[in-house]
Design a protein around this motif. Structure first.
Motif, PDB file in Angstrom:
ATOM      1  N   GLU A  40       0.853  -1.195   0.000  1.00  0.00           N
ATOM      2  CA  GLU A  40       0.000   0.000   0.000  1.00  0.00           C
ATOM      3  C   GLU A  40       0.887   1.244   0.000  1.00  0.00           C
ATOM      4  N   PRO A  42       0.847   5.214   0.376  1.00  0.00           N
ATOM      5  CA  PRO A  42      -0.010   6.352   0.786  1.00  0.00           C
ATOM      6  C   PRO A  42      -0.074   7.419  -0.302  1.00  0.00           C
ATOM      7  N   HIS A  61      -4.713   5.517  -0.403  1.00  0.00           N
ATOM      8  CA  HIS A  61      -3.548   4.767  -0.873  1.00  0.00           C
ATOM      9  C   HIS A  61      -3.843   4.137  -2.229  1.00  0.00           C
ATOM     10  N   GLN A  82       5.476   7.939  -0.315  1.00  0.00           N
ATOM     11  CA  GLN A  82       4.104   8.296  -0.657  1.00  0.00           C
ATOM     12  C   GLN A  82       4.050   8.891  -2.055  1.00  0.00           C
TER      13      GLN A  82
END
Length: 313
Positions: A40, A42, A61, A82
């Motif tokens: 995952e 973000p 995400h 991210q």
């Protein structure tokens, strides 16, 4: 009696070395293997349109299917990079902004430092719901403290431009706000005209979008001098049957005035009054108040405000 066998210290060290070495080799071998892992990533949204309020119920995400060695996979798990999604490049569809990931693969590769030959993002697009923001023009009030150098002052308060700003945001927040303030600033020993900029204080207003983040402030600062005038006290609302004697009969009015207008001020421009109706029961004094003065003077004060009185029988 049989002696217990004793291990040589050198043998223990050799065994420990080979044990640790074997463990390190095993870890390196395992991490060198290729794995497929779902990670995952973000999402951070940037450059949201000023006229739109992005819903809190938005994807937080994206899923990255990564096929790589264990070192690379654990890099993403440990450092957790991210993805910045630029909503100015999203397409408006109904009440949602649609960001098509396939159209921005090169940007995503640079941000996440990945190779899409070995990995892919599971989602094709990110759909971000929004509501149109309400716009409103809100008054800005300055929080600027000015301490003038000796002999300097200003006839007018600090002015700001613009004195109001346009903001947009959720209706519930917009409707509850009537004004905003500038950041607090303090200026000391001022002896020249003010001319600068100050940021608007947006503390606690993160849900709003400001079309202006700062305002200009200015003020004409001039050389001032102190003047004084002796003024006769006027007592009003004394009952006709009351013989009132009071002291002092005159007070001194002190004031500051622009040096160029000093000669324009005279005692006739002032009126100092004591109102007998405001005397409290048991008091033997009245309070003097300046009820008339020139508009262009400031810092006006009296040398004496409590005026003693007696009632003659």
């Amino acid at each position: 009696m049989r002696k217990k066998p004793r291990f040589k210290r050198s043998s223990v060290k050799t065994f420990s070395f080979f044990l640790i070495f074997s463990a390190v080799v095993w870890v390196l071998v395992q991490f060198s293997k290729t794995y497929t892992q779902l990670i995952e990533i973000p999402v951070n949204y940037v450059n949201a349109p000023l006229d739109k309020s992005i819903s809190e119920d938005r994807p937080d995400h994206v899923d990255l299917q990564l096929q790589d060695n264990g070192f690379s996979i654990y890099y993403y798990k440990i450092f957790n990079p991210q993805l910045n999604v630029d909503l100015s490049q999203a397409k408006e569809t109904g009440n949602a902004l649609v960001y098509t990931l396939q159209n921005h693969l090169s940007e995503i590769e640079q941000q996440l430092k990945i190779d899409f030959e070995k990995s892919l993002i599971v989602q094709d697009e990110i759909v971000v719901p929004f509501q149109y923001k309400k716009e409103k023009t809100i008054k800005v009030e300055p929080r600027i403290e000015v301490n003038y150098a000796v002999g300097y002052s200003a006839e007018e308060a600090v002015q700001i431009k613009p004195d109001s700003v346009k903001v947009s945001g959720p209706k519930t927040i917009i409707d509850s706000i009537e004004k905003v303030y500038t950041k607090n600033i303090s200026l000391d020993k001022v002896n020249d005209d003010l001319d600068g900029t100050v940021a608007i204080d947006t503390t606690g207003l993160g849900a709003l979008s400001f079309y202006e983040n700062s305002v200009a402030y200015y003020q004409k600062v001039e050389k001032f001098t102190e003047g004084s005038a002796e003024i006769a006290i006027e007592v009003i609302n004394v009952p006709k049957n009351l013989n009132l004697a009071y002291f002092p009969k005159n007070v001194i009015v002190y004031y500051q005035v622009n040096l160029q207008q000093f000669e324009s001020v005279s005692a006739a421009d002032f009126r100092v009054v004591c109102d007998y109706n405001e005397v409290q029961r048991g008091d033997d004094y009245m309070i003097a108040q300046i009820v008339e003065k020139p508009d262009f003077i400031n810092n006006v004060r009296l040398n004496e405000r409590r005026i003693q009185f007696v009632i003659k029988r």
